[in-house]
Design a protein around this motif. Structure first.
Motif, PDB file in Angstrom:
ATOM      1  N   MET A 100       0.828  -1.208   0.000  1.00  0.00           N
ATOM      2  CA  MET A 100       0.000   0.000   0.000  1.00  0.00           C
ATOM      3  C   MET A 100       0.865   1.263   0.000  1.00  0.00           C
ATOM      4  O   MET A 100       0.527   2.263  -0.636  1.00  0.00           O
ATOM      5  N   GLU A 101       2.001   1.207   0.708  1.00  0.00           N
ATOM      6  CA  GLU A 101       2.896   2.370   0.712  1.00  0.00           C
ATOM      7  C   GLU A 101       3.539   2.562  -0.663  1.00  0.00           C
ATOM      8  O   GLU A 101       3.695   3.685  -1.137  1.00  0.00           O
ATOM      9  N   TYR A 102       3.901   1.469  -1.321  1.00  0.00           N
ATOM     10  CA  TYR A 102       4.478   1.590  -2.668  1.00  0.00           C
ATOM     11  C   TYR A 102       3.450   2.169  -3.643  1.00  0.00           C
ATOM     12  O   TYR A 102       3.793   2.946  -4.545  1.00  0.00           O
ATOM     13  N   LEU A 103       2.173   1.799  -3.469  1.00  0.00           N
ATOM     14  CA  LEU A 103       1.132   2.374  -4.328  1.00  0.00           C
ATOM     15  C   LEU A 103       0.983   3.876  -4.063  1.00  0.00           C
ATOM     16  O   LEU A 103       0.738   4.654  -4.990  1.00  0.00           O
ATOM     17  N   ALA A 104       1.105   4.271  -2.791  1.00  0.00           N
ATOM     18  CA  ALA A 104       1.034   5.704  -2.469  1.00  0.00           C
ATOM     19  C   ALA A 104       2.181   6.461  -3.141  1.00  0.00           C
ATOM     20  O   ALA A 104       1.988   7.545  -3.702  1.00  0.00           O
ATOM     21  N   ILE A 105       3.386   5.873  -3.092  1.00  0.00           N
ATOM     22  CA  ILE A 105       4.539   6.508  -3.739  1.00  0.00           C
ATOM     23  C   ILE A 105       4.305   6.599  -5.245  1.00  0.00           C
ATOM     24  O   ILE A 105       4.612   7.607  -5.887  1.00  0.00           O
ATOM     25  N   ALA A 106       3.725   5.530  -5.812  1.00  0.00           N
ATOM     26  CA  ALA A 106       3.441   5.532  -7.249  1.00  0.00           C
ATOM     27  C   ALA A 106       2.509   6.672  -7.624  1.00  0.00           C
ATOM     28  O   ALA A 106       2.715   7.362  -8.635  1.00  0.00           O
ATOM     29  N   SER A 107       1.469   6.895  -6.807  1.00  0.00           N
ATOM     30  CA  SER A 107       0.526   7.977  -7.080  1.00  0.00           C
ATOM     31  C   SER A 107       1.221   9.336  -7.054  1.00  0.00           C
ATOM     32  O   SER A 107       0.988  10.186  -7.912  1.00  0.00           O
ATOM     33  N   MET A 128       7.131   1.335  -9.057  1.00  0.00           N
ATOM     34  CA  MET A 128       6.551   1.203  -7.712  1.00  0.00           C
ATOM     35  C   MET A 128       5.335   0.277  -7.718  1.00  0.00           C
ATOM     36  O   MET A 128       5.141  -0.519  -6.795  1.00  0.00           O
ATOM     37  N   VAL A 129       4.508   0.366  -8.748  1.00  0.00           N
ATOM     38  CA  VAL A 129       3.344  -0.521  -8.839  1.00  0.00           C
ATOM     39  C   VAL A 129       3.796  -1.972  -9.008  1.00  0.00           C
ATOM     40  O   VAL A 129       3.234  -2.896  -8.396  1.00  0.00           O
ATOM     41  N   ASN A 130       4.839  -2.181  -9.826  1.00  0.00           N
ATOM     42  CA  ASN A 130       5.380  -3.540  -9.989  1.00  0.00           C
ATOM     43  C   ASN A 130       5.922  -4.069  -8.667  1.00  0.00           C
ATOM     44  O   ASN A 130       5.791  -5.259  -8.366  1.00  0.00           O
ATOM     45  N   LYS A 186      -5.232   9.293  -5.056  1.00  0.00           N
ATOM     46  CA  LYS A 186      -4.299  10.004  -4.186  1.00  0.00           C
ATOM     47  C   LYS A 186      -4.150   9.247  -2.865  1.00  0.00           C
ATOM     48  O   LYS A 186      -5.083   8.592  -2.411  1.00  0.00           O
ATOM     49  N   PRO A 187      -2.972   9.346  -2.221  1.00  0.00           N
ATOM     50  CA  PRO A 187      -2.820   8.706  -0.906  1.00  0.00           C
ATOM     51  C   PRO A 187      -3.835   9.252   0.084  1.00  0.00           C
ATOM     52  O   PRO A 187      -4.156  10.440   0.072  1.00  0.00           O
ATOM     53  N   ILE A 188      -4.338   8.362   0.942  1.00  0.00           N
ATOM     54  CA  ILE A 188      -5.362   8.735   1.913  1.00  0.00           C
ATOM     55  C   ILE A 188      -4.697   9.230   3.181  1.00  0.00           C
ATOM     56  O   ILE A 188      -3.693   8.686   3.626  1.00  0.00           O
TER      57      ILE A 188
END
Length: 771
Positions: A151-158, A172-174, A201-203
């Protein structure tokens, strides 16, 4: 000259003693005396900082802790305090920098829990802080928390995607996918990237909203207002459009200009497929734009409009061109073409307000008063959102939508004309921004961080007198004259009966008078009115106020849940469900409590809420099932928990014990074998042994548990520990008269091949022969 150790130690002891008794002022004085002897003593500084903090001397406490940080830069505690106090005073940048540093220092001390806590708090202040998300991702990954790390990597990706870095975004998504390949969130992110859409966007993390709101207030107080241009919105937009067209013309003449690349020069926005030479089209556009700008600067607006249309026909289009054409055609009273051009520029941030105002004036000229009112309200929405804090702009825009819809069905032409006149008078002036700020300053103060739209006040027939009345009400209330304040409120409501903020003030007065039931009724009616008008944020805020006054008001809480779901605030709605279920639980209404938990669980599974809620809710449901002795239902719930968190030994143990209690021995042993196999596959044999030892000890009457424990010890190479367990079990079974069971146990010992295996074989032969 060095200080005296005895005086220092005596002062420190006095400070500690006073602090123990919570006499913080006395403690602070003692610590100051200690610092007179040793001004840079870290312990004395930290102790003084704590005392000042407890005395609410926040600014001085912050300075003391900053001194402590300079003296002990590797100590995470003072750094953490600097972060907390900086947030308290509204210095969010310092707070975030210090919290990230504190997390790094805690990590060096191997206190990962405190490190994570500090970094998570940074994301509660700014959900788009890439550094904090990066720290969280790395530590969660090292700790084996795959879901949290993903979930943190997805936030960075966003964050990276919005910064214009597609390669890193995909990386980051990979990375997230490699950690949790089956995650719904990761699959959704991959789909969004493939279709060229923005990732969510990150929550914002939970917690810390009070100081954040304080910071927002400070930002509002110090936020520099956009300097007045000395022009009304239409003249301001016209000037901007001409300037942009002149800049574009210059860029076309200089192919190497960086600005030409930034603005996506003519070749990027030409219509057609290349059948006509792009170079020849550029020449035409440059020619027509140059003549248009020259004509308009000389006051020949008819020729300017014709040249601009020629540039448009040659393949060039931009919002600045559309607005200029719309403005010129409006002045030439060619309203149909003006409307067509302005509909293209109305979506642009630079020209939206002016385009709406021109469209409103055109509709009035044509006698379309309802359409004119809609355009003016859109203009007010645009202006209101542009002159408020950026983080509140979306909420303001959302609150205008139901208001605009309501006026679209308004049949009273006088009321519609009043809307047009009020907004025209407010916005079509050189100091329109200043007027908006003044009007907002005079409006009733809102609780929390939700601002009310200016339309609430501006559209009242007697708006100025209403605002004056509100000021008098507040003055009377502050002086303690509550009855006079209420009389003033009743007088004001006669002039503006639909002005809901005035009714909220009346509710506040009722609360101050101690008339809680009347206040709740007032707030309920106003909340319903906001809800009917479609202004969900305001309705939600009032329902929260009712619950704050009367936590047991179940009707208000249910309505609040409906409003939160309607707004898409699923996590907040689930939290309210849990509060409601807890109330039912305290009232011993277990059926209603469980039903409420079921509704919350359904919302988690259907909505976009955090999946962490699943475990929490299921555990509460299982507790209720156990209290109601509904063991079959409890088993089903614990099976869901086991599926979600296979490593949870508590739910595993409950499943085994419930099956044993219901006489389902085979199912109990299957659950046990499944968990033991799971632990062994993860190289956690010691944990499996401890789990089995506790289970066998608590269920001494179950031979299979002891036999399973012995088998696990045997597989772990601990035969010496396994044999005594089986020996004792065999004797117990013989005492109970279970000869067959005892023989099975002895045979299990023989298969382990202990050093004295011949003795057990002889015993087994003896029991088989019956001698």
């Amino acid at each position: 000259m060095p200080g005296r150790e005895d005086i220092f130690q005596k002062a420190m002891n006095e400070g500690h003693s006073a602090a123990w008794d919570q006499e913080w002022s006395k403690a602070a004085n003692a610590y100051r005396r200690a610092l007179e002897e040793f001004p840079d003593h870290p312990k004395a500084l930290s102790s003084l900082g704590l005392a000042l903090h407890q005395m609410n001397e926040v600014d001085e406490a912050l300075q003391i802790y900053m001194r402590a940080v300079k003296i002990s830069p590797d100590d995470p505690i003072p750094m953490e305090k600097v972060a907390q106090l900086s947030e308290r005073v509204g210095d969010l940048k310092t707070a975030m920098d210090a919290a990230i540093r504190a997390g790094d220092l805690f990590l060096k001390q191997r206190d990962t829990e405190k490190a994570l806590e500090n970094w998570v708090h940074v994301t509660s202040i700014n959900p788009e802080n890439a550094l904090a998300h990066s720290r969280l991702a790395q530590v969660h990954e090292k700790l084996g928390h795959q879901q949290q790390a993903a979930m943190e990597y997805l936030a960075i990706a966003s964050i990276l995607q919005r910064a214009g870095n597609p390669e890193k975004t995909q990386e980051m998504v990979n990375k997230a996918q490699s950690l949790v390949p089956g995650s719904v969130e990761v699959k959704q992110a991959q789909t969004l990237l493939k279709t060229g859409q923005l990732l969510p966007k990150p929550i914002r993390a939970k917690g810390g909203t009070g100081p954040i709101r304080m910071a927002q207030v400070k930002q509002l107080q110090t936020q520099p207002r956009k300097p007045a241009s000395g022009l009304d919105p239409v003249a301001e937009a016209r000037q901007k459009a001409l300037t942009q067209l002149a800049e574009i013309l210059f860029d076309f003449s200089d192919d190497s200009s960086p600005a030409a690349q930034d603005r996506k020069g003519i070749s990027a926005i030409m219509r057609g497929t290349g059948t006509i030479s792009v170079q020849s089209e550029q020449i035409k556009v440059v020619l027509h734009l140059g003549q248009a700008i020259d004509a308009q600067s000389k006051g020949n607006e008819t020729l300017a409009a014709e040249e601009m249309e020629a540039a448009l026909n040659a393949g060039y289009s931009s919002s600045s061109l559309y607005f200029n054409l719309g403005y010129l055609r409006f002045k030439g009273e060619r309203y149909e073409s003006a409307q067509r051009f302005l509909q293209n520029s109305v979506k642009h941030v630079d020209y939206g307000l002016a385009s709406r105002l021109l469209l409103g004036q055109m509709h009035i000229t044509k006698g379309s008063i309802r359409e004119a009112a809609s355009e003016y309200l859109e203009a007010l929405k645009f202006a209101d959102a542009a002159t408020i804090a950026p983080e509140q702009a979306d909420d303001i825009r959302q609150q205008y939508e139901p208001l605009i819809r309501s006026y679209q069905s308004q049949k009273d032409e006088d009321a519609l004309q009043k809307v047009c006149d009020n907004i025209q008078g407010l916005l079509m002036r050189a100091d329109w921004r200043e007027q908006l700020h003044k009007t907002r300053e005079q409006m009733p103060k809102q609780d929390g961080d939700l601002a009310a739209p200016l339309a609430d006040t501006i559209l009242q027939a007697q708006s100025s007198s209403v605002l004056e009345s509100i000021n008098r009400i507040n003055q009377l209330a502050r002086s303690g004259s509550l009855r006079s304040a209420m009389d003033e409120a009743y007088n004001a409501v006669q002039y503006a009966p639909t002005y809901l903020p005035l009714h909220i003030i009346m509710g506040d007065l009722l609360v101050q008078e101690g008339r809680t039931a009347d206040a709740i009724n007032k707030f309920s009616v106003v909340a319903h009115s906001y809800s009917v008008r479609g202004e969900v944020p305001q309705a939600t805020k009032l329902l929260r106020r009712i619950i704050q006054i009367s936590p047991m008001d179940l009707g208000a809480r249910n309505r609040l849940i409906d409003q939160l779901v309607a707004r898409g605030q699923v996590d907040d709605a689930i939290q309210e469900y849990l509060e409601l279920a807890a109330i039912y639980y305290r009232l011993a209404e277990l059926d209603m409590a469980r039903k409420t938990y079921t509704n919350a669980l359904r919302l988690v599974q259907q909505g976009s809420a955090s999946r962490d809620w699943n475990i929490h809710i299921l555990q509460r449901m299982a507790d209720i099932d156990m209290q109601r002795l509904d063991w079959k239902q409890a088993v089903r719930v614990f099976e869901q928990i086991r599926t979600l968190i296979p490593d949870d030994d508590s739910s595993r143990k409950q499943l085994i014990e419930l099956n044993l209690r219901m006489g389902q021995q085979d199912r109990a042993m299957n659950e046990l074998e499944s968990y033991i196999t799971h632990l062994e596959n993860q190289s956690k044999k010691e944990l499996a042994i401890n789990f089995l030892e506790d289970l066998a000890r608590e269920h001494d009457e179950q031979p299979l548990l002891k036999r399973t424990l012995a088998a696990l010890l045997h597989r772990s190479g601990r035969i010496a520990d396994a044999i005594p367990i089986l020996d004792q079990l065999g004797e117990t079974l013989l005492e109970r008269g279970d000869k067959e069971g005892a023989m099975e146990v002895i045979n299990q010992i023989v298969l382990m091949n202990p050093s004295n295996v011949q003795d057990y074989r002889a015993l087994l032969q003896q029991m088989s022969s019956g001698t």
